[in-house]
Every structure is written in structure tokens, then in C-alpha cells.
Design an enzyme around this catalytic site. Structure first.
Site, mmCIF file in Angstrom:
data_model
loop_
_atom_site.group_PDB
_atom_site.id
_atom_site.type_symbol
_atom_site.label_atom_id
_atom_site.label_comp_id
_atom_site.label_asym_id
_atom_site.label_seq_id
_atom_site.Cartn_x
_atom_site.Cartn_y
_atom_site.Cartn_z
ATOM 1 N N ALA A 96 49.091 31.411 36.398
ATOM 2 C CA ALA A 96 50.285 30.636 36.718
ATOM 3 C C ALA A 96 49.970 29.465 37.639
ATOM 4 C CB ALA A 96 51.343 31.527 37.369
ATOM 5 N N LYS A 97 48.783 29.472 38.257
ATOM 6 C CA LYS A 97 48.302 28.377 39.109
ATOM 7 C C LYS A 97 49.353 27.927 40.114
ATOM 8 C CE LYS A 97 45.007 26.700 35.650
ATOM 9 N NZ LYS A 97 45.387 27.587 34.521
ATOM 10 N N ARG A 98 49.962 28.877 40.793
ATOM 11 C CA ARG A 98 50.992 28.567 41.776
ATOM 12 C C ARG A 98 50.364 28.005 43.051
ATOM 13 N NH1 ARG A 98 53.773 29.025 37.578
ATOM 14 N NH2 ARG A 98 55.617 30.368 37.505
#
Length: 279
Positions: A96-98
Site C-alpha cells: 500500500a506504500k503508505r
């Protein structure tokens, strides 16, 4: 207390081979499988991948964006896919590369890293480019719940170099700085720390970087992006034992036949195991 992610990952890769298979339901890939670009097609795709490989590969990595684009019904498919994959014995890395600060980063961490969350995953990909310290809520939540993180450090996309290769005042690159932070997080952890880096398998010789972070190195780029299992020792050197290669399209293009998906995943796992085995 839940066993730390690093220990669980080491056991899974020792038992099943060091392979992470992506679940990336691109619209074009759904079409290749003969599926409509709908929630129903998404569910069929994801269910098939989980059925085919979740009981035999170490890690599955769903790309959240391809589920989010269908709204709440897509998120429901993602929840079911994560639950089914973990029930079959695979670890799940949520891609999700938050990345954010303060209470917002804490909310992202609660969404994916708290054991009671519907989308709880064994690890989460995160972006540190608001400063490594901005990840503290995710680091703390991961530790408390036996989960892990994969921090973007040296990615394979060409645009990444303008940030990751930029030099600080002390002469060290931003990417190298992220690796140093992760090494500090993992200090003293056995058999493997839970805080890993994303490092592209297509980057060539990385001997100028200290990849000995005592944590996993999630390595995209095997298969469709051009890297091969045989490239891993040259790229990662002495750190190759901790590499978790990610293969997505290289496996998924063999669907929708379950047997073909399984055969492809098993072939990649064996090739990678052979490539990274001690000489």
C-alpha cells in the site's frame, strides 16, 4: 505475544522457499484471464491466485490500489483474500506504500498492522519520504502486533533515483540513510529483524550500499521486469540470504489455470532457492 514477523518470515522462506508472489489484478491481466474488469472479475482472479499458491509459497503481496479502485466492494474482496491467504499458511505483505505524519500515519498503521483490523497483514510497504521519523507510529504498531514493514529504499523505477540517490550534507545518500535506520531497528534481533527495505533486483551492482540491515530485502523485478534468479547474488552480494524476491506477472500470466500458476510459482521458488544457496 505474537512471534515477530522476521522470525516467521525466516521460517516460511526456509520451509517454502524465498518467494513472494504478487496479487496484481491489472485490468489488462483480468482481460488476459478472460475476466471482466468488475468486482466479480476481481474476486475470481484473487480467489484463484490464493487457491493456487497460498498453501505453498512463503509470501503473497496484494497490491491494494487494484482493489481500492472498486470502492468498498473491492476492499471487501481484499479483506477476504488476505484472510484466505493467511489461513492457507502464507504470510501477507500489503503493498500500500503508505506514508504520512502523526495521527494519519497512526491510522494507516491501525488499518493494516493491528491484529484486530479487518485488513491485518503480516507486513506493510511504507514510504519514508516525509522523513524516516514519520514512520514511528507504524514501527510501534508493528512491534506491538508482531508485524513488519518494508520501507522504500532503493526502488527500481527510474524516477526514484532523484530522491533516493540524492546526497545529504554528510555525503550519504537518502537511500543509504534509510538502510542505516533499518539496521538500527533490527539490531540484535534473531534470526531476522522485522523491518525490511524494498530494493530493486534490476539495479545491478549495489556493493556501494550496506545492505546488511539484519532484515529482509523485498526485491521486485524478477520476471517481467527483466531480472532473473541468477542475478540475485551479483546484485545483493553477501546480503542475498535475506532477499525476498517478488514475482508478479511472471507467475500471474500463467492463469487462470490453477495447475499452471502452481507450476510457475514452484519453478521460480526452486530457481531462487538454488541461486541464493550458500556456495
Amino acid at each position: 505475544m505474537t512471534e515477530p514477523f522476521g522470525a516467521r518470515l525466516r521460517r516460511a522462506t526456509d520451509e517454502r522457499g524465498p518467494l513472494c508472489v504478487g496479487i496484481d489484478p491489472h485490468a489488462s491481466l483480468l482481460a488476459e484471464w478472460g475476466l471482466d474488469d468488475t468486482v466479480e472479475g476481481l474476486e475470481r482472479f484473487s480467489r484463484t491466485v490464493v487457491e493456487a499458491v497460498a498453501d505453498r509459497v512463503a509470501v503473497l503481496k496484494p497490491q491494494s490500489a487494484f482493489f481500492e479502485r472498486f470502492g468498498s466492494r473491492g476492499i471487501a474482496v481484499l479483506e477476504r483474500s488476505v484472510e484466505a491467504a493467511r489461513a492457507a499458511g502464507a504470510l501477507v505483505v500489503m503493498d500500500a506504500k503508505r506514508g504520512d505524519i502523526g495521527s494519519t500515519m497512526a491510522a494507516y498503521a491501525e488499518s493494516f498492522l493491528h491484529k484486530d483490523a479487518p485488513l491485518f497483514s503480516d507486513a506493510l510497504t511504507v514510504s519514508p519520504y516525509l522523513g524516516y521519523g514519520s514512520l514511528k507510529p507504524a514501527v510501534d504498531t508493528a512491534r506491538e502486533n508482531g508485524a513488519g514493514l518494508f520501507v522504500l529504499a532503493l526502488t527500481s523505477n527510474p524516477e526514484g533515483s532523484e530522491v533516493q540517490h540524492a546526497l545529504r550534507a554528510d555525503g550519504r545518500s537518502i537511500g543509504a540513510t534509510m538502510l542505516a535506520h533499518l539496521a538500527a531497528e533490527n539490531a540484535g534481533e534473531e534470526p531476522l529483524g522485522s523491518f525490511g527495505a524494498v530494493v530493486g533486483a534490476t539495479l545491478g551492482d549495489l556493493s556501494s550500499y550496506d545492505l546488511a540491515i539484519n532484515g529482509p530485502l523485498l526485491a521486485p523485478g524478477i520476471g517481467a521486469q527483466g531480472a532473473t534468479p541468477a542475478d540475485l547474488p551479483r546484485v545483493f552480494g553477501a546480503a542475498v540470504r535475506n532477499v525476498l524476491p517478488n514475482v508478479s506477472r511472471g507467475v500471474l500470466r500463467h492463469g487462470p489455470e490453477v495447475g499452471a500458476l502452481r507450476a510457475s510459482a514452484e519453478r521460480f521458488a526452486e530457481e531462487i532457492r538454488a541461486a541464493v544457496a550458500p556456495a
